[in-house]
Design an enzyme around this catalytic site. Structure first.
Site, PDB file in Angstrom:
ATOM      1  N   CYS A 172      -3.035   5.519 -13.239  1.00  0.00           N
ATOM      2  CA  CYS A 172      -2.423   6.380 -14.107  1.00  0.00           C
ATOM      3  C   CYS A 172      -2.602   8.460 -12.337  1.00  0.00           C
ATOM      4  O   CYS A 172      -3.301   8.625 -13.187  1.00  0.00           O
ATOM      5  CB  CYS A 172      -1.937   7.274 -14.908  1.00  0.00           C
ATOM      6  SG  CYS A 172      -1.002   8.556 -15.475  1.00  0.00           S
TER       7      CYS A 172
ATOM      8  N   GLY B 268       8.458  -1.968  -9.519  1.00  0.00           N
ATOM      9  CA  GLY B 268       9.246  -0.440  -8.430  1.00  0.00           C
ATOM     10  C   GLY B 268       9.918  -0.424  -8.004  1.00  0.00           C
ATOM     11  O   GLY B 268      11.542  -1.595  -6.726  1.00  0.00           O
TER      12      GLY B 268
ATOM     13  N   GLY C 129      11.926  -0.143 -14.935  1.00  0.00           N
ATOM     14  CA  GLY C 129      10.893   1.236 -15.654  1.00  0.00           C
ATOM     15  C   GLY C 129      12.603   2.168 -15.024  1.00  0.00           C
ATOM     16  O   GLY C 129      13.126   2.530 -16.578  1.00  0.00           O
TER      17      GLY C 129
HETATM   18  C1  LIG Z   1       8.206   8.885 -17.248  1.00  0.00           C
HETATM   19  C2  LIG Z   1       8.036   7.954 -16.450  1.00  0.00           C
HETATM   20  C3  LIG Z   1       6.107   7.776 -17.537  1.00  0.00           C
HETATM   21  C4  LIG Z   1       5.179   6.739 -16.869  1.00  0.00           C
HETATM   22  N1  LIG Z   1       4.346   6.418 -18.445  1.00  0.00           N
HETATM   23  C5  LIG Z   1       2.995   5.259 -17.862  1.00  0.00           C
HETATM   24  C6  LIG Z   1       2.460   4.759 -18.716  1.00  0.00           C
HETATM   25  O1  LIG Z   1       2.455   5.838 -19.440  1.00  0.00           O
HETATM   26  N2  LIG Z   1       1.326   4.270 -18.398  1.00  0.00           N
HETATM   27  C7  LIG Z   1       1.382   3.215 -17.074  1.00  0.00           C
HETATM   28  O2  LIG Z   1       0.633   2.502 -16.553  1.00  0.00           O
HETATM   29  N3  LIG Z   1       2.441   3.118 -16.292  1.00  0.00           N
HETATM   30  C8  LIG Z   1       3.931   4.405 -16.740  1.00  0.00           C
HETATM   31  N4  LIG Z   1       4.876   4.712 -15.307  1.00  0.00           N
HETATM   32  C9  LIG Z   1       5.222   3.636 -14.596  1.00  0.00           C
HETATM   33  C10 LIG Z   1       5.775   2.610 -14.783  1.00  0.00           C
HETATM   34  O3  LIG Z   1       5.767   1.772 -15.933  1.00  0.00           O
HETATM   35  C11 LIG Z   1       6.227   1.680 -13.653  1.00  0.00           C
HETATM   36  O4  LIG Z   1       4.950   1.424 -12.637  1.00  0.00           O
HETATM   37  C12 LIG Z   1       7.022   2.807 -11.825  1.00  0.00           C
HETATM   38  O5  LIG Z   1       7.673   3.834 -12.725  1.00  0.00           O
HETATM   39  C13 LIG Z   1       7.434   1.616 -11.185  1.00  0.00           C
HETATM   40  O6  LIG Z   1       8.867   0.929 -11.803  1.00  0.00           O
HETATM   41  P1  LIG Z   1       9.820   1.793 -11.393  1.00  0.00           P
HETATM   42  O7  LIG Z   1      10.394   2.356  -9.985  1.00  0.00           O
HETATM   43  O8  LIG Z   1      10.795   0.518 -11.646  1.00  0.00           O
HETATM   44  O9  LIG Z   1      10.141   3.049 -12.794  1.00  0.00           O
HETATM   45  C14 LIG Z   1       5.317   5.532 -15.737  1.00  0.00           C
HETATM   46  C15 LIG Z   1       6.795   5.834 -15.048  1.00  0.00           C
HETATM   47  C16 LIG Z   1       7.983   6.793 -15.939  1.00  0.00           C
HETATM   48  C17 LIG Z   1       8.598   7.111 -14.534  1.00  0.00           C
END
Ligand SMILES: Cc1cc2nc3c(=O)[nH]c(=O)nc-3n(C[C@H](O)[C@H](O)[C@H](O)COP(=O)(O)O)c2cc1C
Length: 314
Positions: free
Chosen positions: A128, A241, A263
């Site tokens: 994070c 991602g 995500g």
């Molecule tokens: C609003 C938000 C909150 C997130 N909270 C967490 C979290 O609590 N723990 C974690 O490991 N990743 C967290 N992520 C990361 C996502 O799980 C993911 O790794 C990242 O957004 C990339 O994927 P995406 O482009 O499909 O969103 C968060 C992402 C977003 C956008």
């Protein structure tokens, strides 16, 4: 469409990513939970956390920037209120994302979760970018990562997935360290450290100043990191991602992922994860792919092309 990874049997390889799907149960009337492979919960800590003050999310070109600060209900409330109703959906795998400020806190959360039924695996959030201690501090230091993963593995009753940070020089090296320390699988990538400034006020747009970038903007970089990781380790990978379309998911599978996580796409369309699971199945059918698992690591690099050893090699 079934895939197996680290002892987990998923009905399909499409999983909702942490922080974008609540604790899962909030989506029961929006998504058919048994039609997705599973979901990863918001990061759970030993005590409840309020997170950062607003603004904590802003839209960017082809993505979004967030600095939530790991707001969550804490492990006790999670086990009492959020987890039990999910027993109605036995086919949907519940993966709990675990967060702590110290190794002892990570271990404490896992030990408490170990006592509950209905959890398929743990995802250790060592990536994070939005908290000042814990999180990425573990995922970007080789010694800390090795120690944390080995301690977590020693107490875990369930498969341990380690979620890697992209904010490092060599994700492949961190992947090897996590694998050698006992990780059963890896997930990558988390968000990319980033920021945005309002030029009128001359202030950062996020209250935390910096945040994590996600969504289609990061896809090509995340894909390259999955590819490099797949060449460095043999344990399974959950790739993510910027995945929005079935073809995006196929790219991650070909690069080396066994399953994918979705995500930011859920912010634009709350049904995105289910839509992707169905879309991937249609893609496989129309491309005569009998088993989706056959796509994993099936990237074909023409012989005339040399593969660079690491990012940045030319
Ligand atoms: C609003 C938000 C909150 C997130 N909270 C967490 C979290 O609590 N723990 C974690 O490991 N990743 C967290 N992520 C990361 C996502 O799980 C993911 O790794 C990242 O957004 C990339 O994927 P995406 O482009 O499909 O969103 C968060 C992402 C977003 C956008």
């Amino acid at each position: 469409m079934r895939v197996s990874l680290a002892g987990l049997d998923l009905v399909n390889p499409v999983v909702a990513a942490s922080g974008t799907f609540g604790y899962g149960i909030e989506f029961e009337e929006i998504v058919s939970l048994e039609r997705i492979g599973g979901f990863v919960t918001k990061g759970i800590s030993i005590e409840p956390m309020a997170g950062h003050t607003a603004p904590r999310i802003i839209q960017t070109a082809a993505g979004m920037l967030n600095a939530i600060g790991l707001q969550n209900v804490g492990v006790e409330d999670y086990l009492t209120r959020k987890l039990p109703p999910l027993g109605r959906y036995p086919l949907c795998k519940v993966i709990v994302n675990v967060f702590g400020y110290t190794v002892g806190e990570y271990v404490g959360v896992i030990e408490r979760l170990n006592q509950a039924e209905g959890i398929a695996a743990y995802e250790l959030n060592v990536s994070c970018p939005n908290v000042h201690a814990g999180g990425m501090a573990f995922g970007s230091d080789p010694g800390s990562l090795e120690y944390l993963v080995s301690r977590a593995k020693a107490v875990s009753r369930r498969p341990l997935i380690v979620k890697l940070s992209p904010n490092v020089t060599s994700v492949a090296n961190m992947a090897k360290i996590a694998a050698n320390a006992g990780a059963d699988a890896l997930s990558l990538t988390n968000t990319f450290l980033a920021m945005s400034i309002d030029v009128e006020t001359r202030q950062p747009r996020l209250s935390n100043v910096t945040g994590g970038l996600s969504g289609p903007a990061i896809k090509p970089i995340a894909l390259r990191m999955v590819y490099e990781t797949a060449r460095a380790v043999t344990i399974p990978i959950l790739g993510m991602g910027g995945i929005v379309t079935p073809e995006d998911a196929v790219e991650f599978l070909l690069a080396g992922a066994t399953a994918v996580q979705v995500g930011t796409a859920s912010y634009a369309d709350p049904r995105a994860v289910e839509r992707l699971a169905r879309g991937l199945e249609s893609w496989c059918r129309s491309h005569q792919v009998e088993r989706v698992s056959s796509l994993t690591r099936a990237l074909e690099v023409p012989r005339t092309r040399t593969i660079p050893k690491a990012a940045g090699d030319s």
